[in-house]
Design a protein around this motif. Structure first.
Motif, PDB file in Angstrom:
ATOM      1  N   ILE C  17      32.064  37.674 102.659  1.00 62.11           N
ATOM      2  CA  ILE C  17      33.348  36.974 102.550  1.00 62.11           C
ATOM      3  C   ILE C  17      33.167  35.636 101.850  1.00 62.11           C
ATOM      4  CG2 ILE C  17      35.291  35.979 103.816  1.00 62.11           C
ATOM      5  CD1 ILE C  17      34.452  37.797 106.180  1.00 62.11           C
ATOM      6  N   THR C  19      35.521  32.337 100.554  1.00 58.03           N
ATOM      7  CA  THR C  19      36.846  31.735 100.487  1.00 58.03           C
ATOM      8  C   THR C  19      36.747  30.469  99.657  1.00 58.03           C
ATOM      9  OG1 THR C  19      36.392  30.638 102.578  1.00 58.03           O
ATOM     10  CG2 THR C  19      37.717  32.638 102.677  1.00 58.03           C
ATOM     11  N   PRO C  20      37.857  30.094  99.007  1.00 61.19           N
ATOM     12  CA  PRO C  20      37.813  28.876  98.205  1.00 61.19           C
ATOM     13  C   PRO C  20      37.881  27.633  99.089  1.00 61.19           C
ATOM     14  CG  PRO C  20      39.989  29.880  98.071  1.00 61.19           C
ATOM     15  CD  PRO C  20      39.156  30.788  98.916  1.00 61.19           C
ATOM     16  N   THR C  21      37.152  26.596  98.697  1.00 65.76           N
ATOM     17  CA  THR C  21      37.181  25.330  99.437  1.00 65.76           C
ATOM     18  C   THR C  21      37.179  24.166  98.465  1.00 65.76           C
ATOM     19  OG1 THR C  21      36.138  23.991 101.148  1.00 65.76           O
ATOM     20  CG2 THR C  21      34.665  25.146  99.641  1.00 65.76           C
ATOM     21  N   ARG C  22      37.814  23.071  98.901  1.00 66.70           N
ATOM     22  CA  ARG C  22      37.761  21.841  98.115  1.00 66.70           C
ATOM     23  C   ARG C  22      36.536  21.005  98.457  1.00 66.70           C
ATOM     24  NH1 ARG C  22      44.254  20.951  98.835  1.00 66.70           N
ATOM     25  NH2 ARG C  22      44.792  21.226  96.635  1.00 66.70           N
ATOM     26  N   ARG C  23      35.789  21.411  99.468  1.00 63.34           N
ATOM     27  CA  ARG C  23      34.605  20.642  99.862  1.00 63.34           C
ATOM     28  C   ARG C  23      33.478  20.838  98.858  1.00 63.34           C
ATOM     29  NH1 ARG C  23      33.565  23.367 105.470  1.00 63.34           N
ATOM     30  NH2 ARG C  23      34.446  25.108 104.290  1.00 63.34           N
ATOM     31  N   GLU C  30      24.097  28.439  99.547  1.00 60.22           N
ATOM     32  CA  GLU C  30      25.006  29.568  99.840  1.00 60.22           C
ATOM     33  C   GLU C  30      24.272  30.906  99.687  1.00 60.22           C
ATOM     34  OE1 GLU C  30      28.534  29.672 100.443  1.00 60.22           O
ATOM     35  OE2 GLU C  30      28.809  27.506 100.543  1.00 60.22           O
ATOM     36  N   LEU C  33      22.706  31.685 102.871  1.00 59.95           N
ATOM     37  CA  LEU C  33      23.488  31.379 104.085  1.00 59.95           C
ATOM     38  C   LEU C  33      23.539  32.602 105.002  1.00 59.95           C
ATOM     39  CD1 LEU C  33      24.955  28.748 104.968  1.00 59.95           C
ATOM     40  CD2 LEU C  33      27.091  29.877 104.350  1.00 59.95           C
ATOM     41  N   TYR C  34      23.313  32.358 106.263  1.00 59.41           N
ATOM     42  CA  TYR C  34      23.304  33.374 107.331  1.00 59.41           C
ATOM     43  C   TYR C  34      22.038  34.230 107.352  1.00 59.41           C
ATOM     44  CZ  TYR C  34      28.325  32.311 107.360  1.00 59.41           C
ATOM     45  OH  TYR C  34      29.541  31.685 107.391  1.00 59.41           O
ATOM     46  N   ASP C  49      25.553  26.931 108.742  1.00 59.47           N
ATOM     47  CA  ASP C  49      26.631  26.082 108.220  1.00 59.47           C
ATOM     48  C   ASP C  49      26.008  24.804 107.659  1.00 59.47           C
ATOM     49  OD1 ASP C  49      29.235  25.437 107.541  1.00 59.47           O
ATOM     50  OD2 ASP C  49      30.017  25.593 109.587  1.00 59.47           O
TER      51      ASP C  49
ATOM     52  N   LEU D  14      39.201  15.642  92.685  1.00 54.41           N
ATOM     53  CA  LEU D  14      38.525  16.373  93.756  1.00 54.41           C
ATOM     54  C   LEU D  14      39.428  17.459  94.330  1.00 54.41           C
ATOM     55  CD1 LEU D  14      36.746  13.460  95.638  1.00 54.41           C
ATOM     56  CD2 LEU D  14      35.615  15.433  94.590  1.00 54.41           C
ATOM     57  N   ARG D  15      40.709  17.137  94.479  1.00 52.45           N
ATOM     58  CA  ARG D  15      41.637  18.114  95.038  1.00 52.45           C
ATOM     59  C   ARG D  15      41.881  19.270  94.090  1.00 52.45           C
ATOM     60  NH1 ARG D  15      44.671  17.597  99.241  1.00 52.45           N
ATOM     61  NH2 ARG D  15      46.519  18.427  98.238  1.00 52.45           N
ATOM     62  N   ILE D  17      39.628  20.810  92.306  1.00 53.10           N
ATOM     63  CA  ILE D  17      38.479  21.716  92.180  1.00 53.10           C
ATOM     64  C   ILE D  17      38.334  22.562  93.438  1.00 53.10           C
ATOM     65  CG2 ILE D  17      35.984  21.875  91.865  1.00 53.10           C
ATOM     66  CD1 ILE D  17      36.117  19.012  90.690  1.00 53.10           C
ATOM     67  N   GLU D  18      38.325  23.864  93.250  1.00 52.31           N
ATOM     68  CA  GLU D  18      38.006  24.745  94.371  1.00 52.31           C
ATOM     69  C   GLU D  18      36.804  25.596  94.008  1.00 52.31           C
ATOM     70  OE1 GLU D  18      41.361  26.918  95.865  1.00 52.31           O
ATOM     71  OE2 GLU D  18      41.939  25.166  97.047  1.00 52.31           O
ATOM     72  N   THR D  19      35.864  25.693  94.917  1.00 54.79           N
ATOM     73  CA  THR D  19      34.712  26.561  94.698  1.00 54.79           C
ATOM     74  C   THR D  19      34.631  27.544  95.851  1.00 54.79           C
ATOM     75  OG1 THR D  19      33.340  24.886  95.763  1.00 54.79           O
ATOM     76  CG2 THR D  19      33.344  24.912  93.371  1.00 54.79           C
ATOM     77  N   PRO D  20      34.053  28.715  95.586  1.00 57.51           N
ATOM     78  CA  PRO D  20      33.935  29.694  96.673  1.00 57.51           C
ATOM     79  C   PRO D  20      32.801  29.325  97.616  1.00 57.51           C
ATOM     80  CG  PRO D  20      33.022  30.589  94.640  1.00 57.51           C
ATOM     81  CD  PRO D  20      33.563  29.230  94.306  1.00 57.51           C
ATOM     82  N   THR D  21      33.003  29.587  98.896  1.00 60.40           N
ATOM     83  CA  THR D  21      31.958  29.325  99.903  1.00 60.40           C
ATOM     84  C   THR D  21      31.941  30.453 100.912  1.00 60.40           C
ATOM     85  OG1 THR D  21      31.064  27.756 101.506  1.00 60.40           O
ATOM     86  CG2 THR D  21      33.463  27.980 101.444  1.00 60.40           C
ATOM     87  N   ARG D  22      30.743  30.695 101.457  1.00 60.13           N
ATOM     88  CA  ARG D  22      30.612  31.654 102.549  1.00 60.13           C
ATOM     89  C   ARG D  22      30.847  31.010 103.903  1.00 60.13           C
ATOM     90  NH1 ARG D  22      25.385  34.467  99.686  1.00 60.13           N
ATOM     91  NH2 ARG D  22      26.383  36.462  99.241  1.00 60.13           N
ATOM     92  N   ARG D  23      30.972  29.691 103.923  1.00 59.88           N
ATOM     93  CA  ARG D  23      31.195  28.985 105.193  1.00 59.88           C
ATOM     94  C   ARG D  23      32.618  29.235 105.701  1.00 59.88           C
ATOM     95  NH1 ARG D  23      30.147  23.075 103.199  1.00 59.88           N
ATOM     96  NH2 ARG D  23      31.008  24.021 101.332  1.00 59.88           N
ATOM     97  N   ALA D  24      32.820  28.959 106.975  1.00 59.08           N
ATOM     98  CA  ALA D  24      34.169  28.987 107.535  1.00 59.08           C
ATOM     99  C   ALA D  24      35.001  27.911 106.841  1.00 59.08           C
ATOM    100  CB  ALA D  24      34.110  28.723 109.036  1.00 59.08           C
ATOM    101  N   THR D  25      36.209  28.266 106.451  1.00 65.05           N
ATOM    102  CA  THR D  25      37.122  27.279 105.868  1.00 65.05           C
ATOM    103  C   THR D  25      38.410  27.265 106.687  1.00 65.05           C
ATOM    104  OG1 THR D  25      38.043  28.901 104.366  1.00 65.05           O
ATOM    105  CG2 THR D  25      36.248  27.566 103.520  1.00 65.05           C
ATOM    106  N   GLU D  30      42.277  22.039 104.553  1.00 62.89           N
ATOM    107  CA  GLU D  30      42.044  21.934 103.098  1.00 62.89           C
ATOM    108  C   GLU D  30      43.274  21.341 102.401  1.00 62.89           C
ATOM    109  OE1 GLU D  30      39.375  23.140 100.999  1.00 62.89           O
ATOM    110  OE2 GLU D  30      38.075  23.765 102.659  1.00 62.89           O
ATOM    111  N   LEU D  33      42.948  17.735 102.463  1.00 67.59           N
ATOM    112  CA  LEU D  33      41.605  17.182 102.214  1.00 67.59           C
ATOM    113  C   LEU D  33      41.666  16.110 101.131  1.00 67.59           C
ATOM    114  CD1 LEU D  33      38.835  17.883 103.547  1.00 67.59           C
ATOM    115  CD2 LEU D  33      38.292  19.097 101.435  1.00 67.59           C
ATOM    116  N   TYR D  34      41.009  15.009 101.397  1.00 65.11           N
ATOM    117  CA  TYR D  34      40.913  13.835 100.508  1.00 65.11           C
ATOM    118  C   TYR D  34      42.183  12.985 100.483  1.00 65.11           C
ATOM    119  CZ  TYR D  34      36.965  16.536  98.589  1.00 65.11           C
ATOM    120  OH  TYR D  34      35.825  17.278  98.442  1.00 65.11           O
ATOM    121  N   ASP D  49      35.483  15.521 104.540  1.00 66.77           N
ATOM    122  CA  ASP D  49      34.636  16.702 104.671  1.00 66.77           C
ATOM    123  C   ASP D  49      34.760  17.208 106.105  1.00 66.77           C
ATOM    124  OD1 ASP D  49      32.934  18.709 103.812  1.00 66.77           O
ATOM    125  OD2 ASP D  49      31.348  17.353 103.133  1.00 66.77           O
TER     126      ASP D  49
END
Lengths: 309, 309, 309, 309
Positions: C17, C19-23, C30, C33-34, C49, D14-15, D17-25, D30, D33-34, D49
């Protein structure tokens, strides 16, 4: 230093009472217990309680690292070993409590050390004293040109500029305090209600004095002192750290000696710095250019080795 | 409790020496200073140092909250006020140090409290004593059916099952210890080299005893005790907490009284729980069904109010 | 490494999975990760995490130390400056969370680091897995003769002694576990009630595996790693620290590089050690006798300078 | 709120830009955010963050307390159980980072919470902005007569007195700032050298704004908010706490709900208070005189039960 007569009397009274205890006591520290050591123009630091001594460090180390004989000479060696190898937990077994009075801008730096217990005089409840830090002529330093964070030591402002700076500091502090008093309306002018203390305090300047009880273990105290008694620390907090170092010397002389030798007087060599020392010792002609260090690191290394860059 | 003769002698010697101090002393705590209080089959807790008393709490509160008179009755009221309103920092001004001997599985729970200073006996350096915790017949409890985390109190195993459990615990601990000793080869059988202590220790069972010095401030100690002297805590750590509560009573009697009244004996009502109490007091017939609480919360509330659900 | 099929499936699912994030995200981290990184015979560490990256360190430093340009080359220089001068707070702005499975005697060392958040698998609630650490042949080291605290690296036990040690470790762990199971009576032999889990666990040996979530900021992680990835750390915890250093390299490569250069690869010179280096560089013939160092300190210094004593 | 154009642009960038992450979002977090949330006249708080979500709390609890099913309804129940029984460690598994701009007297209260990571704008390196907090007309409160520590809410100063207070606050802040600038001599009047920044800052009043990055775990954040979003907290810090509570609601809605029900909306009954509730529920006529409570405690209890004393 500004103690009220009531405070002086309380100190004299406390110093006059001795009770027997089975705990470890340290006569050299008892000598100055409760006595304020004056600092800056109105500040002080005083030891108001302590727990443990050099032997408590040794005892804690021995429970961890096994038994041994108990001669003083061996205690000294063990404490030096612990300090050298950064075995820090035995030093946490001693605790000390200070009462400190210092300008608010000093308190703001100090409080960043989070591993202490603090009770500060509250300007929400009480009215701050009319006392401001005004630097002495030697402390009136200009901004350093090399160091973005510090002052140029040893070249204080003089003449007209010094005079005007001191006048401004004094007049602004006094006017703000007078207006703080007016807003509080403690004298109960019946024509008005007075502003809440928690609000009026915002009108004070940051050279106002505050005070607190500050309690910390020996390991964390030494860490604080290594940063704040260092030459890079601001002069106004450094004088506190230096006075506290003297109390540490009275309290735990063996620990103080080891701290002076291994922490305060030492230097950390990086991987690259160590490599250069080895090459120099082997007779190689090392220069910044062939050193793999940045010019800044090279300068810092040469300075610590006492060599011209 | 298993103290060596050398340890007993050292305790007697320390207890025999009294020196004068200007610090606050607490005679009721001095009485038991250094004395081990026996717990479980081989454990103990003993106070080995302390700093401050009830007055130190009051003094710290007064620097924060302004001046007042100094009668004992007012000290009591102030300490109760601080405890009731969770003004916790003044309680951090007192510090105490314990020497504790306990089974390793108890130490593993204990160490989760991170706000203390610890020096533990190290089995990397030293050899653990041949002492294991074997529960007494009353402590040999089965798993609770209601509570996933605990034991069924008051209904210990009996007869054949109890006998076999005790035999297994004892035999396994002894065999593992004997093999630990064999691996260490401390008796220097020249035909082999012996396993490193840091490895051999892994063969020991978790009812082996360990020991440490443990130093903590009064606020964090009370937090620890509120969790570990509670009925939900495991019996084997609770006996330590209860013994330490007694030392707190000797040390800071006013704080101990306030803690008993406001923390140990009290109960927290949620928003929903408070609403139900108000409705009940207004004479309404509230049931779980019309309460907006889950069945579990309802049961917990009724139990704390001393009512049948 | 012993993951159940359900755990493997959960990991695969989480990894699938995105998901997009602004972080801020770190692709190199990544990637793993896991994913569990296997360690010892049944252990692992995995990143579950993280928060922040090298830029978060720079950003925090810039709020403290003023503005500047934002080229990567300058970020590297700033991070190296912070590391060299032990300006530690900007490194606290990054956070990472690990899931770790390790033997209990390793967990007991690990937990002494108090500045992390921990949730450990509880043997009061749950039943520990039947998994024990049995050292590989290379790890079966005898006690060091020089170092009271450690093992003799590189000279493992062999032959009969090694065989017997391994047999004892395995048999004792298995027997204790079997008796643990018997006491629990999870298979519900109706003729008996079973011992509470919180008690039965005391019969297990300390090479049993436990697991926890462990969350820490980057500064405190580096401090942990500097102690536990060091040559003086016990091998069984060092392998965890080394694996975690690799995750740090993926996560914050500039910080990792600075850490390697200034902390891991460096050496601290005491006041006396620095004096000797200066004298040696000036061409003086310094020996232990005229060095003012103890024989032990002299040996340590010569070793770090790569010279024969 | 006073953001420079450069800062606004950086936030927009910053707002964007979105990148994909495997972390919980957490999409609801979001969204903001910022983004700075404006507070007081020039302050703000913004989330920069975060790490983890409600599920991270559940996951940590499950490693401790054993497995279960994973329906959302059960997650909610588990989180409420943890909050009700003060099982706090699972809430430490989430972390959040804020950028805050606030008056210095607010920062001085805030920093007393020691369990966070902080990087503050340094007036040793940089020049503080010319921005001061001047209370709005509704916030211009007199001292409370009941509460030594607070202001009388809802009865602000008016008329002549209010006008004069506001004028004094503004004029003193501006004059002190102008003199600060003169002392710094940033405009490089060549006839003088300028005072060091670390000294000149002491001339500023405590309603000047400062800013910092502040990072904390969810458990310690909730503790901070329970104190600072409380009615007893000073208004000027409470508005920050209330804005942050809204960010918590976006971030971890189940935890926020449990916190509201069990911590913010609840009340603690002492042993004596609980006894009185039981007596009242049994129909007894309890008065302060026969209650064993002090008049003050009695008043507090009756108020929390919604009864007249």
């Amino acid at each position: 230093m500004s103690l009220t007569d009531a405070q002086k009397e309380e100190i004299a009274q406390l110093r006059g009472i001795e009770t027997p205890t089975r705990r470890a006591t340290v006569p050299a520290l008892e000598e100055i217990l409760y006595e304020p050591l004056p600092l800056l123009d109105h500040g002080f630091v005083r030891v108001v309680d302590y727990m443990g001594d050099d032997s408590a460090v040794v005892q804690a180390a021995r429970v961890s690292y096994g038994k041994g004989t108990k001669k003083v000479s061996e205690d000294r060696g063990l404490i030096r070993y612990l300090m050298r190898h950064r075995h820090t937990t035995p030093f946490e077994m001693c605790e000390i409590k200070y009462h400190v009075k210092m300008p608010i801008f000093v308190a703001r730096q100090w409080i960043r050390h989070r591993t202490a217990n603090v009770n500060e005089y509250s300007a929400r409840y009480s009215i701050l004293d009319k006392e401001f830090y005004i630097p002495g002529p030697d402390a009136l330093a200009p901004q350093s040109k090399q160091n973005h964070q510090g002052r140029a030591e040893g070249e204080p402002l003089t003449g007209e500029e010094a005079h005007k700076v001191l006048t401004l500091l004094r007049e602004d502090a006094e006017r703000c305090y007078a207006n703080y008093e007016w807003m509080l309306n403690e004298e109960q002018d019946p024509s008005r209600r007075g502003l809440a203390r928690e609000l009026a305090r915002m009108n004070l300047t940051m050279n106002c004095y505050t005070q607190w009880y500050w309690k910390i273990d020996l390991h964390n105290l030494l860490h604080f002192l290594s940063l704040r008694a260092d030459g890079h620390a601001q002069y106004e907090i450094r004088v506190y750290a230096e006075a506290m170092l003297e109390t540490v010397k009275r309290w735990v002389p063996l620990t103080h000696e080891a701290f002076s030798d291994y922490r305060m007087g030492g230097v950390h060599l990086s991987r690259g710095g160590l490599d250069i020392v080895r090459r120099l010792l082997a007779g190689e002609a090392v220069t910044q250019e062939n050193s793999a260090l940045s010019p800044r690191e090279w300068r810092e290394l040469m300075a610590s080795l006492g060599r011209e860059g």
